[in-house]
Design a protein around this motif. Structure first.
Motif, PDB file in Angstrom:
ATOM      1  N   ALA A 162       0.955  -1.129  -0.049  1.00 46.37           N
ATOM      2  CA  ALA A 162       0.074   0.084   0.020  1.00 46.37           C
ATOM      3  C   ALA A 162       0.781   1.166   0.043  1.00 46.37           C
ATOM      4  CB  ALA A 162      -0.801  -0.112   1.192  1.00 46.37           C
ATOM      5  N   LEU A 166       0.230   3.802  -3.124  1.00 45.31           N
ATOM      6  CA  LEU A 166      -0.466   4.861  -2.823  1.00 45.31           C
ATOM      7  C   LEU A 166       0.348   6.403  -3.096  1.00 45.31           C
ATOM      8  CD1 LEU A 166      -1.746   4.434   0.692  1.00 45.31           C
ATOM      9  CD2 LEU A 166      -3.481   4.797  -1.348  1.00 45.31           C
ATOM     10  N   ARG A 167      -0.882   7.079  -4.113  1.00 48.31           N
ATOM     11  CA  ARG A 167      -0.010   8.456  -4.627  1.00 48.31           C
ATOM     12  C   ARG A 167      -1.400   9.044  -5.246  1.00 48.31           C
ATOM     13  NH1 ARG A 167       0.969   4.484  -8.343  1.00 48.31           N
ATOM     14  NH2 ARG A 167       0.263   4.576 -10.416  1.00 48.31           N
ATOM     15  N   GLU A 172      -8.811   3.544  -5.106  1.00 51.09           N
ATOM     16  CA  GLU A 172      -8.731   2.836  -4.108  1.00 51.09           C
ATOM     17  C   GLU A 172      -8.802   1.175  -4.563  1.00 51.09           C
ATOM     18  OE1 GLU A 172     -11.235   5.352  -0.778  1.00 51.09           O
ATOM     19  OE2 GLU A 172     -12.048   3.604  -1.765  1.00 51.09           O
ATOM     20  N   VAL A 175      -5.287   0.195  -5.425  1.00 47.43           N
ATOM     21  CA  VAL A 175      -4.422  -0.082  -4.669  1.00 47.43           C
ATOM     22  C   VAL A 175      -4.784  -1.277  -3.818  1.00 47.43           C
ATOM     23  CG1 VAL A 175      -3.423   0.542  -2.133  1.00 47.43           C
ATOM     24  CG2 VAL A 175      -4.062   2.513  -4.151  1.00 47.43           C
ATOM     25  N   VAL A 197      -9.208   0.293   1.907  1.00 45.99           N
ATOM     26  CA  VAL A 197      -8.324   1.223   1.301  1.00 45.99           C
ATOM     27  C   VAL A 197      -9.127   2.674   1.430  1.00 45.99           C
ATOM     28  CG1 VAL A 197      -7.115   2.435  -0.472  1.00 45.99           C
ATOM     29  CG2 VAL A 197      -6.759  -0.153  -0.112  1.00 45.99           C
ATOM     30  N   SER A 199      -9.891   6.247   1.929  1.00 45.81           N
ATOM     31  CA  SER A 199      -9.068   7.464   1.475  1.00 45.81           C
ATOM     32  C   SER A 199      -9.992   8.663   1.682  1.00 45.81           C
ATOM     33  CB  SER A 199      -8.663   7.544   0.112  1.00 45.81           C
ATOM     34  OG  SER A 199      -9.569   7.505  -0.843  1.00 45.81           O
ATOM     35  N   THR A 210     -12.655  -1.289  -0.470  1.00 46.97           N
ATOM     36  CA  THR A 210     -12.142  -0.246  -1.677  1.00 46.97           C
ATOM     37  C   THR A 210     -13.234   0.122  -2.852  1.00 46.97           C
ATOM     38  OG1 THR A 210     -11.397  -1.969  -3.350  1.00 46.97           O
ATOM     39  CG2 THR A 210      -9.846  -1.666  -1.590  1.00 46.97           C
ATOM     40  N   VAL A 215      -7.564   8.603  -5.075  1.00 52.22           N
ATOM     41  CA  VAL A 215      -6.852   8.991  -4.158  1.00 52.22           C
ATOM     42  C   VAL A 215      -6.289  10.371  -4.360  1.00 52.22           C
ATOM     43  CG1 VAL A 215      -4.735   8.913  -2.658  1.00 52.22           C
ATOM     44  CG2 VAL A 215      -6.257   6.821  -3.202  1.00 52.22           C
ATOM     45  N   VAL A 221      -5.281   8.096   4.430  1.00 51.67           N
ATOM     46  CA  VAL A 221      -5.900   6.782   3.974  1.00 51.67           C
ATOM     47  C   VAL A 221      -5.520   5.845   5.028  1.00 51.67           C
ATOM     48  CG1 VAL A 221      -5.537   5.190   2.093  1.00 51.67           C
ATOM     49  CG2 VAL A 221      -4.976   7.474   1.763  1.00 51.67           C
ATOM     50  N   VAL A 223      -5.360   1.892   5.624  1.00 51.77           N
ATOM     51  CA  VAL A 223      -5.401   0.664   5.053  1.00 51.77           C
ATOM     52  C   VAL A 223      -5.100  -0.482   6.222  1.00 51.77           C
ATOM     53  CG1 VAL A 223      -3.753  -0.751   3.800  1.00 51.77           C
ATOM     54  CG2 VAL A 223      -3.860   1.692   3.344  1.00 51.77           C
ATOM     55  N   VAL A 242      -1.296  11.478   1.995  1.00 50.38           N
ATOM     56  CA  VAL A 242      -0.613  11.291   0.708  1.00 50.38           C
ATOM     57  C   VAL A 242      -0.105  12.728   0.587  1.00 50.38           C
ATOM     58  CG1 VAL A 242      -0.875  11.179  -1.820  1.00 50.38           C
ATOM     59  CG2 VAL A 242      -2.114   9.370   0.027  1.00 50.38           C
TER      60      VAL A 242
END
Lengths: 370, 370
Positions: A162, A166-167, A172, A175, A197, A199, A210, A215, A221, A223, A242
């Motif tokens: 994750a 994640l970016r 979601e 990821v 996930v 976010s 998810t 994101v 976020v 997880v 993030v």
């Protein structure tokens, strides 16, 4: 193969509680006794003597071979399966007017299946088998500790994955796909609860999954993963931001870390589950988040994702005392502040030598570069 | 957003059946009415008037915004959630002595949750909401057909991935990892039932999953996938042989193909579900496999992996008549011959213009090179 020691201990408890038989309908207790993964298993454990497997005809030879169990009733249809169960129950009752039969009534027992069982066996008094199995499964033996440690290592790989994916701009779901794939490749057989996930505004949700949500920069976020290894679960949750956190996000995160640490430090044999909560609650209250705290920061875990004590579902479980040799998580509660985000940091611990030992270390940074 | 048309039709049926309210505890009906994926949703649909959402405080703003629902009761603990539900029930009962409240009692309703609900609301008569929802959900509208077609395309990608990875030496778990990952990457949000990769002696099992078993040359392998897209499922199963089939394996496979084709050809509005079975049974019997046939080759599908009619679980459902606009699978039964293997070939169909249309074509070879 049949674990005769576990069977003996379960049968002794069944006799103490005047339960004549246990009708196994769920995979967890089936794995506990037989060490074998089978979807929708059926078996009957009498209060004394060998268990009886109810199985599909195409599985008979293999069941007998792999379990070392002699008595398997074979069905080809649901109707025959019900007849097999009713037949075994009749044989067991012998001259008795009625039988007391235990059934598990937790998440994996659908209401209709229990109704069907009761309608097919009107002479039977159905009782919750939790009184037998919950305490039995509370303390893990060495084999179980090894399997759960393996599950925890798989969970760590999920969390690290994750952090890598994640970016801003990823969904979601994307990821989640990477987390599940990595955990599978590491030997996991799947997950006991959907991968979270959660976010942005979803980070403050009570439950998770998810979604197609993208994101965004600045999102917190959560997880949360519960992979299985040979039936056994481990639970690991981390919270990320993030990009650079706002002061409010950083404060929320650091408060949760301190609260989790306080909860972990409180763990020792003999205290009640709610004392872990109380230790965490103090930290949240001092930080001004007392109203945002959802009691129930710790639950047990093993062949199911939440085992007794599970105070967020059964509040009375908060009075249960911790015992040496049990597994428990600390960090189950989400700290949710609308407009800022949500935090959950959860690890799985073995209560050994009087204190909590994390099954794995999982050091990932809160702030993810973007 | 709330689908007012579906709500109106459900409420009309509820009033016809003197059901005062429907307590939603499962994701499928929640998605059906609100079009939104939420894990462990809670909502109350009265027989008349707007629905009431029971939600965690951290989700309140977002629930109101995304659903367009004004009445949300907010909880922070399970205790408060139960109080919220009981409160709404009390308000609804007004001067009435008792309320009839519908609850779904299918696979996703755990027995303990139903017990908890009944204990918290002793004045309530709980009835199975299937009488309202099953018929309502049977015929799919255009939006649902589009979502299920997308789910079927994702399922095809899962099956094609299995064909690409199955070879001697790979484990079922490894193949499962690739299938799930490919379906996720194609937009799926997960699976409604565990992916089956049942190889060798496991191909003849009634249910399935993936295990650590290594795929061997000569194994028959049943691959069965039920991915979800925005809550909606499609079911696709194919059987492979790794390497050259034996004559007995080939005969089993070809017999199943003919039986499935006979079942598909029988599908038309007005016939009973069991007539699909009868058409398949004739083929199996003529081939000498009549005794190996598990009745219930067809079930409906939608927001759940098995919807009414589901004759392998509720045998009485075999009398239900097919209707234009429904979705159904053909190929659900495993043909299991110990010593040879098992076969399952299942597709999802839309009953339209008087006949069965497969949601996708999925042409993969039985024999895999190795």
């Amino acid at each position: 193969m049949l674990n005769q020691d576990r069977l003996n201990r379960a049968q002794a408890r069944m006799r103490e509680q005047a339960i004549d038989a246990y009708m196994i309908l769920t995979h967890d207790d089936y794995i506990y006794f037989f060490g074998e993964v089978r979807h929708q298993p059926r078996a009957i454990v009498p209060a004394m003597g060998p268990p009886i497997i109810i199985t599909f005809f195409g599985e008979e030879e293999e069941v007998k071979r792999s379990l070392g169990v002699g008595d398997a009733r074979v069905f080809g249809t649901v109707g025959q399966q019900i007849k097999d169960v009713v037949g075994v129950m009749r044989e067991m009752s012998g001259g008795k007017e009625s039988l007391r039969v235990g059934v598990q009534m937790w998440f994996n027992t659908p209401a209709f299946l229990l109704n069907m069982f009761q309608r097919a066996n009107p002479q039977i008094e159905v009782v919750d088998i939790a009184k037998v199995m919950d305490e039995l499964r509370l303390v893990k033996d060495d084999e179980e500790v090894a399997l759960m440690t393996r599950a925890a290592e798989i969970a760590r790989i999920g969390i690290e994955t994750a952090a890598r994916f994640l970016r801003p701009g990823i969904t979601e779901n994307e990821v989640g796909a990477e987390i599940e794939y990595a955990m599978r490749k590491a030997g996991g057989s799947g997950v006991a609860t959907p991968v979270f996930v959660n976010s942005g505004y979803r980070s403050g949700w009570l439950h998770g999954t998810t979604t197609e949500k993208v994101v965004e920069r600045g999102d917190m976020v959560v997880v949360d993963v519960v992979p299985r290894y040979r039936g056994y679960c481990a639970n690991l949750a981390r919270t990320f931001v993030v990009g650079a956190p706002t002061p409010a996000q950083l404060e929320l995160y650091e408060t949760y870390r301190r609260a989790q640490a306080a909860g972990i430090a409180a763990v020792k044999p003999g205290i009640r589950n709610r004392e872990i909560d109380a230790a965490a609650q103090r930290v949240f209250s001092e930080a001004g988040h007392g109203e945002r705290y959802v009691p129930g920061i710790s639950h047990s875990i093993g062949l199911d994702f939440e085992e007794m004590p599970r105070p967020t579902i059964h509040p009375a479980d908060s009075r249960i005392e911790l015992v040496e040799g049990m597994m428990l998580t600390v960090g189950h509660s989400v700290l949710s502040v609308p407009g800022v985000g949500g935090v959950r940091i959860e690890d799985t611990f073995h209560l050994r030598d009087g204190r909590a030992h994390a099954l794995v270390a999982c050091d990932v940074a809160f702030e993810l570069p973007c």
